[in-house]
Design a protein around this motif. Structure first.
Motif, PDB file in Angstrom:
ATOM      1  N   LYS A 110     -47.140-153.293  -7.605  1.00  0.00           N
ATOM      2  CA  LYS A 110     -47.922-152.447  -8.200  1.00  0.00           C
ATOM      3  C   LYS A 110     -49.013-152.482  -7.102  1.00  0.00           C
ATOM      4  N   LYS A 111     -49.064-152.729  -6.618  1.00  0.00           N
ATOM      5  CA  LYS A 111     -50.246-153.029  -4.946  1.00  0.00           C
ATOM      6  C   LYS A 111     -49.648-152.243  -3.870  1.00  0.00           C
ATOM      7  N   THR A 112     -48.311-152.084  -3.561  1.00  0.00           N
ATOM      8  CA  THR A 112     -47.859-151.925  -2.656  1.00  0.00           C
ATOM      9  C   THR A 112     -47.563-150.061  -3.400  1.00  0.00           C
ATOM     10  N   GLY A 113     -47.277-150.448  -4.308  1.00  0.00           N
ATOM     11  CA  GLY A 113     -46.696-148.984  -4.592  1.00  0.00           C
ATOM     12  C   GLY A 113     -45.280-148.743  -4.083  1.00  0.00           C
ATOM     13  N   ARG A 114     -44.921-149.430  -3.370  1.00  0.00           N
ATOM     14  CA  ARG A 114     -43.301-149.180  -3.191  1.00  0.00           C
ATOM     15  C   ARG A 114     -42.318-149.563  -4.470  1.00  0.00           C
ATOM     16  N   THR A 115     -40.627-148.439  -4.100  1.00  0.00           N
ATOM     17  CA  THR A 115     -39.800-148.611  -4.756  1.00  0.00           C
ATOM     18  C   THR A 115     -38.709-149.231  -4.604  1.00  0.00           C
ATOM     19  N   TYR A 116     -38.094-150.808  -5.012  1.00  0.00           N
ATOM     20  CA  TYR A 116     -37.151-151.460  -4.663  1.00  0.00           C
ATOM     21  C   TYR A 116     -35.737-151.230  -5.398  1.00  0.00           C
ATOM     22  N   LEU A 117     -34.426-151.001  -4.243  1.00  0.00           N
ATOM     23  CA  LEU A 117     -33.179-150.685  -5.965  1.00  0.00           C
ATOM     24  C   LEU A 117     -32.507-151.642  -5.097  1.00  0.00           C
ATOM     25  N   SER A 118     -31.611-152.162  -6.160  1.00  0.00           N
ATOM     26  CA  SER A 118     -30.734-152.799  -6.002  1.00  0.00           C
ATOM     27  C   SER A 118     -29.275-153.149  -7.599  1.00  0.00           C
TER      28      SER A 118
END
Length: 603
Positions: free
Chosen positions: A9-17
């Motif tokens: 929510k802070k950086t807006g980056r999405t992580y995939l796993s």
């Protein structure tokens, strides 16, 4: 496994796993664990045109590899693997068809409602389900049923109820048996468009291998000609062969007395309207005919010819009036005004005999096949009579059934049933009576108060005969209870628990007949039971269950009931989901119609 995407929510980056779901013990919602990390979406976009699509395909490939590895593990499992001690992992899954009808009949909610306000720490519906399922698939004592409850997925929890709870529940069921019968009837009427304008009635009995009689188990005329105490069961059935209601009464009661109250109850509480009662000659009494006539009901009864009046026998023997349909069959009929004798009630409860005139239609027909069969039976009876005449003491009233009427100069001890020589004369065959009875072989008579007054053939002779022939279905119901459902021996002795036992057998019979109806009558109860018993599975690995039985009958049941019995393997979660669906399919109907059912149950 699945592709998991998490956005900060802070950086807006999405992580995939790639993640794997698992069930947290004691938690409502499942958890997940990371199997493999892929990185941030913005970084991955520098390498892949569409990272989401790429890694979804990657995860799907990994799932296929995992499934293949699991299958290889199963195949490669060592042949010398030893089972753990006391292993009994095989389970039945076919009972789901029984379960669905049980819920369809609304029994679950009826029992839960009736249980409210009582000091029960167990679910009476759960216990009844087990007793009904076991009665159909594995008939046994209540104790054995309890010990083998883990055979069914729904009853794996060992502490749900105890054996004592089962016996306590029996008393509870006995107290509401009328409400249960009425609930079943109403639900069948609503869901299967049951028609009770034609009601078949008959009675049978069940013996108890006990020495002493009691209020319910008493000595009477046994269908198996046994000297043991019996209980009697009167059964009302519709034209489709599905039971409507039943009554249990003492073995020393006359079955002739129980047709009237059962028909009266059908008209009053079951809202059957005008009823046509179909029964055998045992119910053909003046009292029953007068009662049905007075209640604006109709009857179709068989009429004994050998026990009839001389005028009636002469009418049967007189060949004029018969319409010959073939060399095998002929028929004639007439309408007469007949005098019957009726018990009338005086003030103070005393009765007196009164002669009443009624209009009655008599249909007499001859069938050569029936005649040949009667002749063969009579020859066998004659041989027994000849043996009895030579050694009377070798027979009793029970073992001499049928032959006693053809032997003269013998007497029967009323208390013991023993047969002895009469003080005067030598025992011999009464050939005059034998020849007289022989004259009526192949002739049958049916009497009714249904008339073809408008000439429409609604109640033609053939139609009346067809109506009566449907009585074979009730005999088949009795056969099913005694053989397939093993109603006897009865492993309980208290009066209320005996009543509950027969209620469980009645519910089981109804469920079997409804499954048979859904199959269009293509399979017998025996075939249905055998198929459901064989739909079993064993745990293979990692909550996978292996099935090894499939037949035309299981396919037909699955199609008719909405289940798939064709799969070789099912996971535990799939099995549980199907069991839940069997209940859910009827929840909406039960919930919104329950207030109506509850009111009916209290009628």
């Amino acid at each position: 496994m699945y592709l998991k995407t998490v956005t900060n929510k802070k950086t807006g980056r999405t992580y995939l796993s790639m993640a794997q779901s698992y069930r947290k013990k004691g938690k409502k919602y499942p958890g997940s664990t990371t199997v493999e990390s892929f990185g941030y979406l913005d970084d991955l976009q520098k390498v892949y045109d569409d990272p989401i699509a790429h890694f979804k395909a990657y995860v799907e490939e990994k799932n296929k590899e995992k499934a293949l590895n699991d299958a290889e593990y199963i195949v490669k499992e060592r042949k010398d693997t030893v089972l753990p001690e006391n292993t009994a992992g095989r389970k039945n899954f076919g009972y789901i068809a029984i379960l669905k009808i049980y819920y369809e009949l609304g029994l679950d909610r009826l029992l839960l409602n009736r249980q409210r306000g009582r000091n029960f720490d167990y679910n009476t519906s759960t216990i009844l389900k087990l007793l009904v399922i076991s009665r159909i698939l594995e008939p046994a004592s209540k104790k054995r049923t309890f010990e083998h409850r883990s055979t069914y997925f729904d009853f794996e929890k060992k502490d749900d109820f105890s054996l004592i709870d089962i016996y306590r529940s029996l008393s509870f069921y006995a107290g509401i048996d009328s409400a249960i019968q009425l609930q079943i009837h109403k639900r069948i009427t609503e869901q299967y468009s049951r028609d009770t304008s034609l009601v078949y009635y008959d009675a049978t009995n069940y013996y108890f291998e006990i020495d002493m009689e009691d209020e319910l188990r008493a000595k009477g005329p046994s269908k198996e000609h046994r000297p043991d105490p019996i209980v009697q069961l009167g059964l009302a059935m519709d034209a489709d062969g599905i039971p409507i209601s039943y009554e249990l009464f003492p073995g020393n009661n006359s079955e002739k007395l129980h047709l009237r109250p059962m028909i009266g109850e059908l008209v009053r509480a079951y809202e059957s309207g005008r009823v046509v009662a179909v029964a055998d000659a045992a119910q053909n009494t003046g009292n029953n005919i007068y009662y049905l006539e007075s209640g604006k009901c109709s009857y179709v009864f068989s009429q004994t010819i050998r026990g009839g009046s001389k005028e009636f026998k002469d009418y049967v023997n007189n060949q004029s009036g018969y319409k010959q349909f073939s060399d095998q069959y002929k028929r004639k009929s007439r309408v007469i005004r007949r005098e019957i004798e009726v018990d009338m009630l005086k003030e103070g409860g005393r009765t007196y005999k009164k002669k009443v005139l009624v209009d009655q239609r008599q249909i007499v027909f001859y069938n050569k096949k029936y005649a040949d069969r009667s002749k063969a039976k009579r020859e066998a009876v004659l041989k027994k009579a000849q043996c009895m005449a030579s050694t009377p003491s070798a027979y009793t009233r029970a073992t001499s059934y049928g032959a006693l009427r053809y032997v003269k100069n013998i007497k029967v001890d009323k208390k013991t049933g023993e047969i002895k020589k009469a003080p005067k004369g030598r025992p011999c065959i009464d050939m005059e009576k034998f020849r007289e009875d022989e004259k009526y072989d192949g002739y049958y008579c049916i009497v009714t108060n249904l008339f073809d007054e408008d000439g429409s053939d609604t109640f033609s002779d053939d139609r009346i005969i067809d109506m009566y022939r449907g009585l074979w279905r009730i005999e088949d119901n009795f056969r099913v209870t005694k053989s397939d459902l093993e109603t006897r021996p009865v492993y309980v002795s208290r009066k209320d628990r005996i009543h509950a036992h027969f209620l469980i057998c009645y519910i089981s019979l109804v469920i079997l007949r409804l499954i048979q109806k859904r199959l269009g009558g293509a399979y017998s109860p025996e075939a249905i039971i055998n198929a459901l018993k064989n739909i079993t599975c064993s745990p293979e690995s990692q909550n996978i269950y292996l099935f090894d039985y499939r037949s035309d009958v299981t396919d037909a049941i699955g199609k008719a009931m909405g289940f798939d019995f064709t799969k070789k393997r099912l996971t535990r979660s799939e099995i549980k989901k199907s069991l839940g669906q069997a209940k859910k399919d009827n929840f909406h109907y039960n919930f919104f119609s329950y207030d109506k059912s509850r009111n009916l149950a209290h009628t």
